[in-house]
Design an enzyme around this catalytic site. Structure first.
Site, mmCIF file in Angstrom:
data_model
loop_
_atom_site.group_PDB
_atom_site.id
_atom_site.type_symbol
_atom_site.label_atom_id
_atom_site.label_comp_id
_atom_site.label_asym_id
_atom_site.label_seq_id
_atom_site.Cartn_x
_atom_site.Cartn_y
_atom_site.Cartn_z
ATOM 1 N N ARG A 102 4.901 27.474 59.143
ATOM 2 C CA ARG A 102 5.844 26.642 58.780
ATOM 3 C C ARG A 102 7.329 27.397 58.924
ATOM 4 N NH1 ARG A 102 3.795 24.252 53.601
ATOM 5 N NH2 ARG A 102 2.315 25.839 53.706
ATOM 6 N N LYS A 140 4.769 36.439 59.407
ATOM 7 C CA LYS A 140 5.651 35.760 58.156
ATOM 8 C C LYS A 140 6.208 37.004 57.135
ATOM 9 C CE LYS A 140 4.387 32.544 54.548
ATOM 10 N NZ LYS A 140 3.296 32.149 53.725
ATOM 11 N N GLN A 162 -6.232 42.642 62.253
ATOM 12 C CA GLN A 162 -7.385 41.396 62.537
ATOM 13 C C GLN A 162 -6.987 40.833 63.599
ATOM 14 O OE1 GLN A 162 -6.283 38.332 59.474
ATOM 15 N NE2 GLN A 162 -8.325 37.750 59.095
ATOM 16 N N GLY A 191 -5.011 28.072 44.682
ATOM 17 C CA GLY A 191 -6.533 28.314 43.994
ATOM 18 C C GLY A 191 -6.486 27.816 42.907
ATOM 19 N N ASN A 244 6.425 29.655 51.861
ATOM 20 C CA ASN A 244 5.780 29.332 53.063
ATOM 21 C C ASN A 244 6.785 28.783 54.230
ATOM 22 O OD1 ASN A 244 2.978 29.758 52.188
ATOM 23 N ND2 ASN A 244 3.088 27.894 51.004
ATOM 24 N N ARG A 256 32.452 54.202 58.194
ATOM 25 C CA ARG A 256 31.339 54.446 58.904
ATOM 26 C C ARG A 256 30.551 55.639 58.409
ATOM 27 N NH1 ARG A 256 33.230 54.261 64.522
ATOM 28 N NH2 ARG A 256 30.885 54.755 65.105
ATOM 29 N N LYS A 286 35.432 57.394 60.520
ATOM 30 C CA LYS A 286 34.055 57.770 60.604
ATOM 31 C C LYS A 286 33.741 59.320 60.512
ATOM 32 C CE LYS A 286 32.369 59.424 64.191
ATOM 33 N NZ LYS A 286 32.004 59.467 65.778
HETATM 34 C C1 UD1 Z 1 -4.141 32.178 49.000
HETATM 35 C C2 UD1 Z 1 -5.396 32.008 48.140
HETATM 36 C C3 UD1 Z 1 -5.372 31.117 47.049
HETATM 37 C C4 UD1 Z 1 -4.089 31.530 46.092
HETATM 38 C C5 UD1 Z 1 -2.849 31.854 46.957
HETATM 39 C C6 UD1 Z 1 -1.575 32.480 46.397
HETATM 40 C C7 UD1 Z 1 -7.676 32.146 49.515
HETATM 41 C C8 UD1 Z 1 -8.721 31.477 50.390
HETATM 42 N N1 UD1 Z 1 -6.683 31.542 48.822
HETATM 43 O O1 UD1 Z 1 -3.958 31.000 49.483
HETATM 44 O O2 UD1 Z 1 -6.369 30.968 46.066
HETATM 45 O O3 UD1 Z 1 -3.720 30.472 45.277
HETATM 46 O O4 UD1 Z 1 -3.225 32.700 48.159
HETATM 47 O O5 UD1 Z 1 -0.482 32.634 47.261
HETATM 48 O O6 UD1 Z 1 -7.299 33.373 49.507
HETATM 49 N N2 UD1 Z 1 -4.171 36.205 55.778
HETATM 50 C C9 UD1 Z 1 -4.545 37.051 56.506
HETATM 51 N N3 UD1 Z 1 -5.349 36.703 57.448
HETATM 52 C C10 UD1 Z 1 -6.033 35.459 57.471
HETATM 53 C C11 UD1 Z 1 -5.571 34.797 56.561
HETATM 54 C C12 UD1 Z 1 -4.329 35.034 55.620
HETATM 55 O O7 UD1 Z 1 -4.198 38.247 56.741
HETATM 56 O O8 UD1 Z 1 -7.095 35.223 58.310
HETATM 57 C C13 UD1 Z 1 -3.116 36.741 54.805
HETATM 58 C C14 UD1 Z 1 -1.664 35.916 54.701
HETATM 59 O O9 UD1 Z 1 -0.839 36.627 55.936
HETATM 60 C C15 UD1 Z 1 -1.180 35.981 53.543
HETATM 61 C C16 UD1 Z 1 -2.465 36.069 52.611
HETATM 62 O O10 UD1 Z 1 -3.467 36.345 53.367
HETATM 63 O O11 UD1 Z 1 -0.190 36.944 53.274
HETATM 64 C C17 UD1 Z 1 -2.676 34.856 51.718
HETATM 65 O O12 UD1 Z 1 -2.876 33.745 52.957
HETATM 66 P P1 UD1 Z 1 -2.330 32.270 52.981
HETATM 67 O O13 UD1 Z 1 -2.920 31.867 54.255
HETATM 68 O O14 UD1 Z 1 -1.181 32.467 52.734
HETATM 69 O O15 UD1 Z 1 -3.254 32.105 51.715
HETATM 70 P P2 UD1 Z 1 -2.806 30.756 50.556
HETATM 71 O O16 UD1 Z 1 -3.288 29.516 51.308
HETATM 72 O O17 UD1 Z 1 -1.672 30.943 50.246
HETATM 73 CA CA CA Z 2 0.404 31.970 51.003
#
Ligand code: UD1
Ligand code: CA
Length: 462
Positions: A16, A23, A73, A141, A229, A334, A352
């Site tokens: 988004r 991000k 990852q 969550g 987001n 500068r 400068k």
């Molecule tokens: C997550 C939590 C949620 C919490 C919220 C707080 C989980 C399943 N959910 O949800 O309970 O309330 O954060 O903001 O953990 N990321 C990776 N690899 C992935 C997926 C995510 O590196 O495969 C990283 C993202 O870049 C991000 C973080 O993990 O920095 C959180 O992931 P995101 O998808 O934003 O989780 P939320 O839906 O926000």
């Molecule tokens: Ca998030």
């Protein structure tokens, strides 16, 4: 002694944001969100940090080079899967506890992290989730507690039923684990849910089922959990942080009569009775004394300004300004510039890699580059230090109380002595001794009646 480490999750794309960058590189007060998160971990005393990269990983890896370990990852299979990528990092280090942080939650602060660790250790938990009570829990969550108030599970929005959705205590995404427990729990997570992802949050339910001790530490600072987001949310975070910093400065004695366009880095040190005017941006690494007027329209980066100085429409990077200096409007300092006390630099002056001595005045349309300027020097309008010959840069030296005539070119390397003068329009290529006047221009010739013979270029009357 056993140490603690942190794993920061930063692999997500952040669809988004509609960005070509990861991000977590989206900026909050000119610093990527990931930098705020790293700083919070470090300030809480956690120095061993591993960042999980994914979407546009090379950009993030380059950004973090030398500051944190990274693991990639290659597919985005959820937050649990992201932590799994750091298993080798965790195994090889002698760590007791592991802090998990979300790279997109830049408001997480060091006190909350440290207080949660103290709680985690005092209670002997294997996992302590940092939670918060917020008004709009949608998307987060939810922290589920049993009838005793004991924390038993985290339920994601997508899996929550109507009752669960009403819970307003949410998971910040930040949590402490005992390392061994984390490694075990990671091996037990599955992707059997509607999204087919490995949720890190499932570790809670698994631990509870196996009678392991888990807890939720409710952050006193509920803002600690806020994330962005979309760019609209990013703007909201920017505004919150901006006003928090400005309010703190105002309460410490800095006047900001109108906060429009005023953005100040959290690390800025600004003395009382200094006034900050609209459109002023003070980036990292700045120190400003007392009784200064900064702005309007001034941008400072890694710059120190001593007390009593005025900077009106100034841009300065890696510069030092003495006391009671009057700079502007439209001055550019500068890197590696040191301006003395009571110096005046006026309209369209650029300095400068130079030092400018106390009480010197450079009032209009002048370039001072790679120069050592003494005290009490007066620059006429339009002086240029010609510091670059196309191949190398050279220095000009100007003695104390020298007087540089208008439109002088000083061809570096060259020295103008103490109290020496250069005549207006001179191009100075050789040393001017102390107390001398240098005239380096053609003598004027007048040809009487020349125009009448030639016929004036305009013969009509107005
Ligand atoms: C997550 C939590 C949620 C919490 C919220 C707080 C989980 C399943 N959910 O949800 O309970 O309330 O954060 O903001 O953990 N990321 C990776 N690899 C992935 C997926 C995510 O590196 O495969 C990283 C993202 O870049 C991000 C973080 O993990 O920095 C959180 O992931 P995101 O998808 O934003 O989780 P939320 O839906 O926000
Ligand atoms: Ca998030």
């Amino acid at each position: 002694m056993n140490k603690n480490c942190a794993v920061i999750l930063a692999g997500g794309e952040g669809t988004r944001m509609h960005s070509q960058k990861p991000k977590v590189m989206a900026e909050l007060l000119f610093k990527p969100m990931i930098d705020h998160v790293l700083a919070a971990a470090r300030k809480a005393g956690v120095d061993d940090i591993c960042v999980v990269t994914g979407y546009q990983a090379p950009i993030l890896e380059a950004h973090l080079a030398g500051r944190a370990a990274t693991v990639r990852q290659t597919e985005r299979l959820g937050t649990g899967h992201a932590v799994m990528q750091a298993v080798d990092y965790l195994r090889t280090g002698d760590f007791e506890n592991v802090l998990i942080l979300n790279g997109d939650a830049p408001f997480m602060d060091s006190s909350t992290i440290a207080e949660a660790l103290a709680y985690h250790e005092r209670r002997g938990f294997v996992q302590t989730v940092i939670s918060a009570r917020i008004e709009e829990p949608y998307g987060y969550g939810r922290i589920v507690r049993d009838f005793n108030g004991d924390f038993v599970a985290i339920v994601e929005e997508a899996s929550a039923d109507k009752e669960t959705k009403k819970i307003n205590e949410i998971n910040s995404g930040a949590m402490w684990f005992k390392k061994d427990a984390l490694l075990y729990l990671l091996s037990r997570i599955t992707n059997e849910n509607s999204k087919g992802e490995y949720y890190l949050t499932d570790t809670v339910g698994i631990a509870v089922n196996e009678k392991m001790r888990v807890g939720a530490y409710t952050a006193k600072n509920a803002d600690a959990v806020l994330g962005a987001n979309t760019r609209v949310q990013l703007n909201e975070l920017n505004e919150r942080l901006r006003h928090k910093i400005l309010n703190r400065l105002m309460l410490s004695g800095v006047s900001i009569p109108c906060t429009d366009g005023v953005i100040i880095d959290n690390d800025a040190v600004i003395g009382p009775d200094t006034v900050i005017l609209p459109g002023t941006i003070i980036k990292e690494g700045c120190e400003i004394g007392e009784n200064c007027v900064i702005g309007p329209g001034t941008v400072l980066y890694k710059t120190k300004v001593a007390s009593g100085s005025t900077l009106n429409q100034v841009q300065a990077e890696e510069a030092v300004v003495g006391e009671n200096a009057r700079l502007g409007p439209f001055v550019h300092l500068r890197p590696n510039t040191v301006i003395g006390n009571s110096v005046h630099c006026g309209n369209f002056v650029e300095v400068k890699n130079s030092t400018v001595g106390d009480h010197t005045s450079v009032s209009h349309l002048t370039y001072v580059g790679d120069s050592d300027v003494g005290k009490g020097v007066n620059f006429g309008c339009g002086v240029v230090t010609v510091n670059f010959n196309g191949k190398t840069k050279n220095r000009c030296v100007i003695g104390d109380d020298a007087f540089i005539g208008c439109n002088t070119n000083l061809i570096a390397p060259v020295r103008v002595g103490d109290r020496a003068y250069t005549a207006a329009g001179s191009t100075i290529t050789e040393e001017v001794p102390d107390d001398a006047l240098a005239i380096a221009r053609n003598r004027q010739q007048n040809k009487p009646g020349w125009v009448i013979k030639r016929k004036p270029y305009r013969d009509k009357k107005y």
